[in-house]
Design a protein around this motif. Structure first.
Motif, PDB file in Angstrom:
ATOM      1  N   PRO A   8      -8.237  -1.895 -11.215  1.00  0.00           N
ATOM      2  CA  PRO A   8      -7.238  -1.551 -10.204  1.00  0.00           C
ATOM      3  C   PRO A   8      -7.889  -0.835  -9.038  1.00  0.00           C
ATOM      4  CG  PRO A   8      -7.136   0.011 -11.996  1.00  0.00           C
ATOM      5  CD  PRO A   8      -8.126  -1.062 -12.410  1.00  0.00           C
ATOM      6  N   VAL A  12      -5.790   4.576  -6.932  1.00  0.00           N
ATOM      7  CA  VAL A  12      -4.460   4.578  -7.528  1.00  0.00           C
ATOM      8  C   VAL A  12      -4.471   5.381  -8.812  1.00  0.00           C
ATOM      9  CG1 VAL A  12      -2.655   3.173  -8.560  1.00  0.00           C
ATOM     10  CG2 VAL A  12      -3.809   2.381  -6.502  1.00  0.00           C
ATOM     11  N   THR A  24       0.493  -1.297 -10.178  1.00  0.00           N
ATOM     12  CA  THR A  24      -0.763  -1.977  -9.893  1.00  0.00           C
ATOM     13  C   THR A  24      -0.557  -3.479  -9.826  1.00  0.00           C
ATOM     14  OG1 THR A  24      -2.057  -0.226 -10.936  1.00  0.00           O
ATOM     15  CG2 THR A  24      -3.131  -2.362 -10.701  1.00  0.00           C
ATOM     16  N   ASP A  28      -1.523  -5.740  -6.742  1.00  0.00           N
ATOM     17  CA  ASP A  28      -2.408  -6.885  -6.919  1.00  0.00           C
ATOM     18  C   ASP A  28      -1.785  -8.152  -6.333  1.00  0.00           C
ATOM     19  OD1 ASP A  28      -4.232  -5.303  -8.232  1.00  0.00           O
ATOM     20  OD2 ASP A  28      -3.803  -6.087 -10.231  1.00  0.00           O
TER      21      ASP A  28
END
Length: 217
Positions: A8, A12, A24, A28
């Protein structure tokens, strides 16, 4: 997977909680969609579909489409800066200024073209994003640029780059050329290794001090 690498974004936080994983996943997916469709073409429905979520779930983590895109743009440059700094820190203490620049070229191209949809999205959409969404991104770009600036300044001071070039203009031209690779590179027509090697050759041979030639008799 949305990211070209499985980890990730570096900044974050939230551990391995379900909420963190979902956030996440959304980031993404947004990074992937933004890298492919651009700012104008990115829709939350597309992001939700790619993340395998219902679109309303996105609003639990991000108040708006703009907030989500702003986060992706920031992540792209932030991750790239941290990645470059790690690569430079891994070099031996006696690494030359030019070796550091070669590492930076390699790091930039691989992160842009292979490792991160975030970076691809950030580079390809930098000129499309409204100015009010670019505050954090521009701060990261400035920090990233300072790393490169120091590399070129040191190389000039060490005599590894010809003294008649301007370090700032050199940085802008080199980074501009590397960024443009996100627009034209097609992996079906050439390997990333080939792109990296060619870019390194162009930078090194183009900036190295001119060799003295024997006076004609």
């Amino acid at each position: 997977m949305a990211r070209k690498a499985g980890t990730p974004p570096s900044h974050v936080e939230g551990g391995d909680s379900k909420s963190h994983r979902t956030r996440t996943r959304i980031l993404d997916a947004a990074a992937h969609v933004l890298s492919v469709k651009g700012f104008a073409g990115t829709r939350l429905t597309d992001v939700a579909e790619y993340a395998q979520l219902q679109a309303p779930a996105i609003y639990y983590y991000f108040p708006s489409r703009e907030d989500l895109i702003e986060e992706v743009m920031f992540c792209g440059i932030s991750d790239m800066r941290l990645h470059l700094q790690r690569k430079l820190d891994e070099l031996p203490p006696d690494a030359t200024a030019m070796e550091k620049i070669m590492t930076a070229v390699d790091s930039h191209l691989r992160h842009e073209l292979e490792l991160s949809d975030y970076t691809t999205a950030s580079i390809r959409n930098s000129g499309q994003i409204p100015e009010h969404l670019r505050t954090r991104q521009k701060e990261e770009e400035a920090a990233y640029g300072r790393i490169w600036q120091r590399l070129f300044t040191d190389a000039i001071a060490d005599g590894e780059i010809r003294a008649d070039v301007d370090a700032r203009l050199t940085r802008l031209l080199v980074m501009g050329a590397l960024n443009w690779a996100a627009e034209w590179w097609d992996p079906s027509r050439g390997t990333l290794d080939g792109v990296v090697r060619t870019a390194q050759t162009l930078v090194q041979t183009g900036l190295s001090p001119l060799r003295a030639t024997p006076q004609s008799q």
